[in-house]
Design an enzyme around this catalytic site. Structure first.
Site, short mmCIF file in Angstrom:
data_model
loop_
_atom_site.label_atom_id
_atom_site.label_comp_id
_atom_site.label_asym_id
_atom_site.label_seq_id
_atom_site.Cartn_x
_atom_site.Cartn_y
_atom_site.Cartn_z
N LYS A 1 10.24 24.17 -33.08
CA LYS A 1 10.19 24.15 -31.60
C LYS A 1 8.82 24.66 -31.17
CE LYS A 1 12.87 23.29 -28.13
NZ LYS A 1 13.89 22.22 -28.10
N GLY B 1 25.05 20.34 -14.56
CA GLY B 1 23.75 19.80 -14.97
C GLY B 1 23.82 18.28 -14.92
N TYR B 2 23.01 17.70 -14.06
CA TYR B 2 23.03 16.24 -13.91
C TYR B 2 21.64 15.70 -14.23
CZ TYR B 2 24.09 11.71 -11.79
OH TYR B 2 24.30 10.38 -11.59
N GLY B 3 21.18 16.01 -15.44
CA GLY B 3 19.89 15.49 -15.89
C GLY B 3 20.16 14.35 -16.85
N ASN B 4 19.26 14.18 -17.79
CA ASN B 4 19.41 13.12 -18.78
C ASN B 4 20.77 13.24 -19.48
OD1 ASN B 4 18.90 12.77 -22.02
ND2 ASN B 4 18.23 11.04 -20.81
N GLY C 1 23.62 15.25 -18.84
CA GLY C 1 24.83 15.28 -18.02
C GLY C 1 25.17 13.92 -17.43
P1 NAD Z 1 17.09 17.72 -17.57
O1 NAD Z 1 15.90 18.51 -17.17
O2 NAD Z 1 17.04 16.22 -17.51
O3 NAD Z 1 18.36 18.17 -16.67
C1 NAD Z 1 18.76 19.49 -16.50
C2 NAD Z 1 19.74 19.53 -15.34
O4 NAD Z 1 20.25 20.86 -15.21
C3 NAD Z 1 19.12 19.18 -13.98
O5 NAD Z 1 20.05 18.38 -13.27
C4 NAD Z 1 19.01 20.55 -13.30
O6 NAD Z 1 19.04 20.47 -11.87
C5 NAD Z 1 20.25 21.20 -13.83
N1 NAD Z 1 20.31 22.66 -13.65
C6 NAD Z 1 19.33 23.57 -13.80
N2 NAD Z 1 19.82 24.80 -13.47
C7 NAD Z 1 21.12 24.63 -13.12
C8 NAD Z 1 22.15 25.48 -12.66
N3 NAD Z 1 21.93 26.77 -12.48
N4 NAD Z 1 23.36 24.94 -12.40
C9 NAD Z 1 23.59 23.63 -12.54
N5 NAD Z 1 22.65 22.78 -12.95
C10 NAD Z 1 21.43 23.27 -13.24
O7 NAD Z 1 17.47 18.22 -19.04
P2 NAD Z 1 18.35 17.48 -20.13
O8 NAD Z 1 17.47 16.74 -21.05
O9 NAD Z 1 19.50 16.81 -19.48
O10 NAD Z 1 18.88 18.75 -20.98
C11 NAD Z 1 19.96 19.55 -20.54
C12 NAD Z 1 20.35 20.52 -21.64
O11 NAD Z 1 20.66 19.80 -22.82
C13 NAD Z 1 19.25 21.51 -22.05
O12 NAD Z 1 19.88 22.73 -22.43
C14 NAD Z 1 18.63 20.88 -23.27
O13 NAD Z 1 18.00 21.83 -24.11
C15 NAD Z 1 19.88 20.29 -23.90
N6 NAD Z 1 19.61 19.21 -24.84
C16 NAD Z 1 18.97 18.08 -24.43
C17 NAD Z 1 18.76 17.06 -25.33
C18 NAD Z 1 18.14 15.76 -24.91
O14 NAD Z 1 18.14 14.83 -25.71
N7 NAD Z 1 17.64 15.63 -23.69
C19 NAD Z 1 19.16 17.20 -26.67
C20 NAD Z 1 19.81 18.37 -27.06
C21 NAD Z 1 20.03 19.36 -26.12
#
Ligand code: NAD
Length: 413
Positions: free
Chosen positions: A109, A221-224, A226
């Site tokens: 990392k 969490g509604y990112g990638n 969620g």
């Molecule tokens: P992202 O940045 O696309 O989305 C994160 C989401 O979390 C956003 O919607 C943000 O508004 C929301 N958020 C932040 N603080 C919050 C809170 N207090 N309450 C509710 N929502 C909140 O990130 P992502 O890629 O979707 O990753 C999300 C998690 O998954 C992270 O912990 C990341 O380490 C983990 N993860 C991601 C991947 C991947 O392939 N993208 C792989 C393994 C693990």
């Protein structure tokens, strides 16, 4: 760094998990000691010239936790507060995740202490290229393979490939994963973590004799991650009743219209005003649902809110979303926790497929990627289920035991 509650140091938690699982898996003291320390930490200061002509120095780092199973693998994040303990923990979790999913990688990392929003595109490119030159002797498809993480993306991965290829003297796309598809990326990478989480959930539901169809789920969490989890759970007949982001969320016990919500969020940047009951960010954890999926950031479920959880299953899509105290509370309440190192491993599995495709100059179809991802997620879920049943332990302990035993076998123990 990005924590919802920064009370628990993630590295302290990681070490406690390692000690505990190490004794359950009967690994030798030698291996335990090796895993307690990263193999290497590269901590570099380097300067770039800003658009103004002024020089500025930045700090970048890479934690290479362990490479017993293969090259170090893990994300690079660009964030103003670099926290080495968090990076150590995330690198350790990558070591566990790759071992559990049986992909030939170790754990790493890294990142740069920077707010990328304050840089121009040209500055961001110079920053990335200069950092790549710093790291280059330690990178490579057989040595260390970074990927995107918080605030980094496919474009940044392309710059790394380009700079590393110049250093190495040959085009080397397999030095990073998470590239745009037209530049050596894999089909299906963007869906992989959310989709993989749904495969893990469905595997366990089958073991527990439950039907996904008709079950309710709330996703924090509604990112990638969620958003794709919501899509694939809904496609399997689950009812997505609540979604949230950092500003708040929305709840409708009859189920949310995912297409309408995606469009609304894209247009307005928020869930506020969308039909349904508005939620404060912390409210989503306490809803009366079957499955709760923390898919935002670390330390979301703590000893302060764990007792409010009414779901019978917690599907950990974020890395490290549950503190140790909260984990004990959930276990005492008989809530099944599908642990992060399994539930969110879909991303690294498809990264492995990308690396393989680059090395063999192949292009897999999305169908093939999804099929092979499903197989990997189901095999690991089944193994975790069996070890948990036969050893009468939590799914988290079982996941660590499976990962540690894989590493121990490769280590010759
Ligand atoms: P992202 O940045 O696309 O989305 C994160 C989401 O979390 C956003 O919607 C943000 O508004 C929301 N958020 C932040 N603080 C919050 C809170 N207090 N309450 C509710 N929502 C909140 O990130 P992502 O890629 O979707 O990753 C999300 C998690 O998954 C992270 O912990 C990341 O380490 C983990 N993860 C991601 C991947 C991947 O392939 N993208 C792989 C393994 C693990």
């Amino acid at each position: 760094m990005h924590t919802i509650s920064s009370k628990e140091n993630p590295w302290t938690r990681a070490l406690a998990q390692l000690e505990h699982a190490g004794s359950l898996a009967h690994i030798t003291p030698t291996l335990l000691e090796r895993l307690k320390k990263p193999d290497a930490i590269i901590d570099a200061a380097f300067s770039i010239t800003l658009d103004s002509g002024e020089d500025k120095t930045f700090r970048g780092y890479r934690v290479q936790h362990n490479n017993i199973l293969g090259p170090y693998k893990g994300g690079l994040r660009y964030h103003p507060q670099v926290d080495l303990d968090e990076a150590r923990a995330l690198a350790f979790w990558m070591t566990m995740k790759t071992a559990l999913l049986n992909v030939p990688f170790g754990g790493g990392k890294g990142g740069i202490e920077v707010d990328p929003k304050k840089l121009s595109e040209a500055e961001l490119e110079r920053l990335t290229r200069t950092f790549t030159r710093e790291l280059a002797p330690s990178l490579g498809p057989e040595r260390d393979v970074p990927a995107p993480d918080v605030n980094t993306n496919g474009k940044i991965m392309r710059w790394i490939v380009d700079e590393f290829s110049t250093y190495f003297g040959a085009h080397t796309p397999a030095v990073v994963t998470g590239k745009p598809i037209e530049h050596g990326g894999s089909e299906g990478r963007i869906e992989a973590t959310g989709l993989g989480g749904s495969y893990a959930l469905f595997s366990f539901l089958k073991k527990w004799g439950k039907e996904a169809k008709g079950m309710t789920i709330a996703i924090q969490g509604y990112g990638n991650v969620g958003s794709y989890l919501a899509r694939y759970c809904s496609e399997a007949g689950m009812i997505v009743v609540a979604l949230s982001d950092s500003k708040g969320g929305v709840y409708d016990e009859r189920g949310l219209d995912l297409e309408a919500i995606a469009e609304y969020k894209k247009e307005n940047g928020t869930f506020a005003g969308f039909p349904g009951k508005a939620l404060a960010p912390e409210d989503i954890l306490a809803l009366p649902v079957d499955v709760l999926a923390p898919a935002a950031l670390e330390n979301a479920i703590t000893e302060k809110n764990a007792r409010d959880i009414k779901a019978s299953i917690v599907l950990e899509l974020a890395n490290g979303p549950t503190t140790r105290e909260a984990d004990s509370i959930l276990q005492a309440a008989n809530i099944q926790v599908i642990p992060d190192i399994l539930a969110n491993a879909g991303g690294v599995v498809v990264s492995y497929f990308e690396w393989l495709q680059n090395k063999t100059s192949e292009k897999w179809t999305k169908e093939r990627v999804f099929e092979e991802l499903k197989e990997k997620m189901e095999t690991a879920s089944e193994r975790v289920y069996e070890v948990a049943e036969s050893g009468d332990m939590s799914l988290r302990d079982a996941a660590y035991v499976v990962a540690l035993q894989t590493i121990a076998t490769q280590h010759g123990e």
